[in-house]
Write an enzyme that holds these catalytic residues in place. Structure first.
Site, short mmCIF file in Angstrom:
data_model
loop_
_atom_site.label_atom_id
_atom_site.label_comp_id
_atom_site.label_asym_id
_atom_site.label_seq_id
_atom_site.Cartn_x
_atom_site.Cartn_y
_atom_site.Cartn_z
N ILE A 13 -21.74 0.90 -4.24
CA ILE A 13 -22.95 1.11 -3.29
C ILE A 13 -23.93 2.06 -3.81
CG2 ILE A 13 -23.40 2.25 -1.08
CD1 ILE A 13 -20.48 1.55 -0.24
N ASN A 33 -19.04 10.12 -13.01
CA ASN A 33 -18.08 10.28 -14.18
C ASN A 33 -17.55 8.93 -14.79
OD1 ASN A 33 -16.07 9.50 -12.23
ND2 ASN A 33 -15.08 11.56 -12.10
N SER A 125 -17.03 7.15 6.48
CA SER A 125 -16.49 5.98 6.87
C SER A 125 -15.99 5.89 8.11
CB SER A 125 -15.27 6.09 5.85
OG SER A 125 -14.36 4.79 6.21
N TYR A 149 -7.03 9.65 2.54
CA TYR A 149 -8.38 9.25 2.27
C TYR A 149 -9.40 9.47 3.23
CZ TYR A 149 -12.63 6.24 2.00
OH TYR A 149 -13.87 5.94 2.05
N LYS A 153 -12.44 12.28 4.00
CA LYS A 153 -13.97 11.94 4.80
C LYS A 153 -14.00 13.04 5.77
CE LYS A 153 -15.26 9.07 1.88
NZ LYS A 153 -16.41 9.46 0.98
N TYR A 177 -19.57 4.22 7.26
CA TYR A 177 -19.87 2.72 7.03
C TYR A 177 -18.75 2.13 7.49
CZ TYR A 177 -21.86 4.88 2.75
OH TYR A 177 -22.67 5.62 1.49
N PHE A 178 -19.12 0.84 7.98
CA PHE A 178 -17.89 -0.06 8.30
C PHE A 178 -17.57 -0.79 7.26
CE2 PHE A 178 -16.91 0.78 12.78
CZ PHE A 178 -17.97 1.95 12.89
N ASN A 199 -9.42 -4.72 -1.19
CA ASN A 199 -10.43 -5.20 -0.01
C ASN A 199 -10.43 -6.72 0.22
OD1 ASN A 199 -11.76 -2.19 -0.94
ND2 ASN A 199 -10.77 -2.50 1.29
N PRO A 293 0.53 -2.44 6.79
CA PRO A 293 0.85 -0.98 7.49
C PRO A 293 -0.47 -0.04 7.66
CG PRO A 293 2.53 -1.25 5.86
CD PRO A 293 1.47 -2.35 5.55
N ASP A 295 -2.93 -0.90 9.51
CA ASP A 295 -4.37 -1.77 9.82
C ASP A 295 -4.46 -1.90 11.56
OD1 ASP A 295 -5.28 -2.29 7.10
OD2 ASP A 295 -4.79 -4.45 7.16
P1 NAD Z 1 -17.22 3.13 -6.00
O1 NAD Z 1 -15.84 3.45 -6.54
O2 NAD Z 1 -17.76 1.80 -6.74
O3 NAD Z 1 -18.33 4.14 -6.26
C1 NAD Z 1 -17.67 5.60 -6.04
C2 NAD Z 1 -18.45 6.18 -7.40
O4 NAD Z 1 -18.07 7.47 -7.52
C3 NAD Z 1 -17.69 5.54 -8.82
O5 NAD Z 1 -18.87 4.98 -9.92
C4 NAD Z 1 -16.88 6.67 -9.60
O6 NAD Z 1 -16.78 6.40 -10.86
C5 NAD Z 1 -17.60 7.82 -8.98
N1 NAD Z 1 -17.00 9.21 -8.75
C6 NAD Z 1 -15.64 9.28 -8.30
N2 NAD Z 1 -15.28 10.55 -8.22
C7 NAD Z 1 -16.21 11.31 -8.85
C8 NAD Z 1 -16.56 12.59 -9.42
N3 NAD Z 1 -15.51 13.51 -8.95
N4 NAD Z 1 -17.43 12.95 -9.94
C9 NAD Z 1 -18.66 12.30 -10.25
N5 NAD Z 1 -18.51 10.58 -9.90
C10 NAD Z 1 -17.24 10.31 -9.24
O7 NAD Z 1 -17.34 3.19 -4.34
P2 NAD Z 1 -18.32 2.56 -3.20
O8 NAD Z 1 -17.64 1.34 -2.64
O9 NAD Z 1 -19.53 2.52 -3.98
O10 NAD Z 1 -18.15 3.93 -2.36
C11 NAD Z 1 -19.20 5.00 -2.41
C12 NAD Z 1 -18.64 5.87 -1.66
O11 NAD Z 1 -18.66 5.23 -0.01
C13 NAD Z 1 -17.37 6.56 -1.55
O12 NAD Z 1 -17.53 7.79 -1.26
C14 NAD Z 1 -16.50 5.64 -0.33
O13 NAD Z 1 -15.36 6.56 -0.31
C15 NAD Z 1 -17.52 5.54 0.86
N6 NAD Z 1 -17.21 4.44 1.28
C16 NAD Z 1 -16.97 3.18 0.90
C17 NAD Z 1 -16.51 2.05 1.53
C18 NAD Z 1 -16.33 0.58 0.86
O14 NAD Z 1 -15.67 -0.25 1.52
N7 NAD Z 1 -16.85 0.36 -0.22
C19 NAD Z 1 -16.31 2.00 2.94
C20 NAD Z 1 -16.67 3.58 3.65
C21 NAD Z 1 -17.07 4.51 2.77
N1 UFG Z 2 -7.09 -8.32 4.37
C1 UFG Z 2 -6.33 -9.25 4.10
N2 UFG Z 2 -6.09 -9.55 2.85
C2 UFG Z 2 -6.37 -8.68 1.87
C3 UFG Z 2 -7.21 -7.71 2.18
C4 UFG Z 2 -7.65 -7.40 3.58
O1 UFG Z 2 -6.01 -9.98 5.04
O2 UFG Z 2 -6.13 -8.98 0.71
C5 UFG Z 2 -7.43 -7.97 5.68
C6 UFG Z 2 -7.14 -6.86 6.16
O3 UFG Z 2 -5.80 -6.69 6.95
C7 UFG Z 2 -8.24 -6.45 7.54
C8 UFG Z 2 -9.49 -7.14 6.87
O4 UFG Z 2 -8.98 -7.77 6.10
O5 UFG Z 2 -7.85 -7.29 8.66
C9 UFG Z 2 -10.24 -6.18 6.02
O6 UFG Z 2 -9.56 -5.40 5.13
P1 UFG Z 2 -10.07 -4.61 3.99
O7 UFG Z 2 -9.08 -3.92 3.05
O8 UFG Z 2 -11.16 -5.11 3.32
O9 UFG Z 2 -11.04 -3.24 4.83
P2 UFG Z 2 -10.33 -2.13 5.83
O10 UFG Z 2 -10.90 -2.50 7.15
O11 UFG Z 2 -9.08 -2.17 5.57
O12 UFG Z 2 -10.92 -0.91 5.35
C10 UFG Z 2 -12.25 -0.78 4.82
C11 UFG Z 2 -12.32 0.05 3.72
C12 UFG Z 2 -11.80 1.54 3.94
C13 UFG Z 2 -12.48 2.18 4.91
C14 UFG Z 2 -12.40 1.14 6.25
C15 UFG Z 2 -13.22 1.89 7.28
O13 UFG Z 2 -11.58 -0.31 2.74
O14 UFG Z 2 -12.09 2.36 2.74
O15 UFG Z 2 -12.65 0.13 6.07
O16 UFG Z 2 -13.21 1.16 8.44
F1 UFG Z 2 -11.66 3.47 5.41
#
Ligand code: NAD
Ligand code: UFG
Length: 337
Positions: A13, A33, A125, A149, A153, A177-178, A199, A293, A295
């Site tokens: 992101i 990092n 999140s 996790y 947050k 974020y969703f 995911n 588990p 979900d």
């Molecule tokens: P990502 O892992 O691709 O990006 C996170 C980045 O942070 C990585 O590049 C990692 O190298 C860096 N990082 C981690 N710890 C660090 C540290 N201590 N110092 C410096 N860099 C560090 O993940 P993303 O999907 O881009 O997520 C970005 C943010 O959004 C995260 O905080 C994540 O928890 C949050 N978020 C993501 C989702 C999702 O589904 N992708 C959903 C909700 C919230």
């Molecule tokens: N799912 C599958 N197969 C897979 C992966 C997921 O069937 O291999 C299903 C899950 O059971 C769920 C849906 O797809 O019903 C979405 O699952 P994701 O793992 O993609 O996403 P989640 O909704 O479980 O979790 C995401 C982020 C979390 C965040 C959460 C916030 O991964 O970091 O949304 O709502 F906390």
């Protein structure tokens, strides 16, 4: 001219946000990092924007490095994406998550305070809501995350709320974020998991491109229309546009405000699979497995508050999300490698 420090700026992101903020005319500095990303993304950002923002490889918990960054650049605000994000891993290694996400964020805030920078948007999140018993989550619902996790947050949200309560100069947006999916329409940047994806969307993409044999669908007996889990998937381009709106609104809204970033609409696992099959013109083999588990059956964002306060709403539908995700995956079957 504002200069934004983007932590986690080479991640999924963060890299999209980097492009979005550069295109909007902001100066940016990237800090990461590389624990879950590749330096190769920097060249892609340069190709897309014609700019090569300064990049620091390092940890948000490294106070001397933060001093160096604040001393070298006139940072006016922070977009804080850096963090570890795998739910199951957080259950196995809670201390690593609390140290990285919570202690790291506290160090970052201390550096901001020291250098007089008090504007921040934070990647929170929907997981902070836990299982509130409703399907449309509103920002005022109680926070009750159910895994380490999610608790990291909520703890960072608590730190930021407390900072704003103690000092009225702080301006913070907590962006909940969703389910972010999709990729930049160029196909040059996207999500590049370093291990087997946790995911749904990256897993489907890996099956479509042939690096994984079959999708496991976790549960087909949920009380949803087709029995599979329902989530609010949001295009990463919409998500980062929401960050731009939230950052710009900090000047109007002092204090700490939470905003949902979602579309307000749910899609089931089988609907996502069908959309992907249509986009990729290939079958996605799948098998039903027991529920995963922790979900929930179904939830999505209530989006009225965000729309009203930020004037932002998501534009892209599920088909566009999967098309862009597939475009990225098929052009980069091994991510940035
Ligand atoms: P990502 O892992 O691709 O990006 C996170 C980045 O942070 C990585 O590049 C990692 O190298 C860096 N990082 C981690 N710890 C660090 C540290 N201590 N110092 C410096 N860099 C560090 O993940 P993303 O999907 O881009 O997520 C970005 C943010 O959004 C995260 O905080 C994540 O928890 C949050 N978020 C993501 C989702 C999702 O589904 N992708 C959903 C909700 C919230
Ligand atoms: N799912 C599958 N197969 C897979 C992966 C997921 O069937 O291999 C299903 C899950 O059971 C769920 C849906 O797809 O019903 C979405 O699952 P994701 O793992 O993609 O996403 P989640 O909704 O479980 O979790 C995401 C982020 C979390 C965040 C959460 C916030 O991964 O970091 O949304 O709502 F906390």
């Amino acid at each position: 001219m504002e200069t934004i420090l983007i932590t986690g700026g080479t991640g999924y992101i963060g890299s999209h946000a980097a492009v979005c903020f550069l295109e909007a005319g902001y100066q940016i500095v990237l800090l990461d990092n590389l624990s879950n990303s590749h330096a190769a993304v920097l060249q892609r950002i340069a190709t897309l924007t014609g700019q090569s923002p300064p990049f620091y490889r390092g940890n948000i918990a490294d106070a001397p490095l933060l001093d160096e960054i604040f001393n070298h650049h006139k940072i006016t605000g922070i977009a804080h994406f850096a963090g570890l994000k795998a739910v199951a891993e957080s259950v196995q290694q809670p201390l690593r998550y609390y140290q990285n996400n919570v202690a790291g964020s506290a160090t970052l805030c201390a550096a901001m305070q020291k250098h007089g920078c008090k504007k921040l948007i934070f990647s929170s999140s929907a997981t902070v809501y836990g299982a509130p018993g409703a399907v449309a989550y509103t920002e005022d619902m109680p926070l009750a995350p159910v895994n380490p996790y999610g608790r990291t947050k909520r703890m960072v949200e608590d730190i930021l709320r407390d900072l704003c309560a103690a000092d009225s100069d702080w301006r913070v947006a907590l962006l909940r974020y969703f389910n972010p999916v999709g990729a930049h329409p160029s196909g040059l940047i996207g999500e590049a998991p370093q291990a087997v994806p946790n995911n749904l969307m990256p897993y489907i993409a890996a099956v479509a491109v042939g690096t994984l044999p079959v999708l496991h669908i976790f549960g087909n007996d949920y009380p949803t229309a087709d029995g599979t889990g329902v989530r609010d998937y949001i295009h990463v381009q919409d998500l980062v546009a929401g960050h731009l709106a939230a950052y710009a609104a900090l000047d109007k809204h002092p204090g700490c405000t939470a905003y949902n970033l979602g579309t307000g609409k749910g899609a089931s696992v089988l609907e996502v699979v069908a959309a992907f099959v249509k986009a990729a013109h290939r079958e996605i083999p799948y098998q039903f497995q027991p529920r995963r588990p922790g979900d929930l059956a179904e939830y999505y964002a209530a989006v009225d508050f965000t729309r009203e306060k930020l004037g932002w709403q998501a534009q892209f539908d599920l088909q566009k999300m999967v098309e862009d995700h597939w475009n990225w995956q098929k052009n980069n079957p091994k991510g940035y490698l």
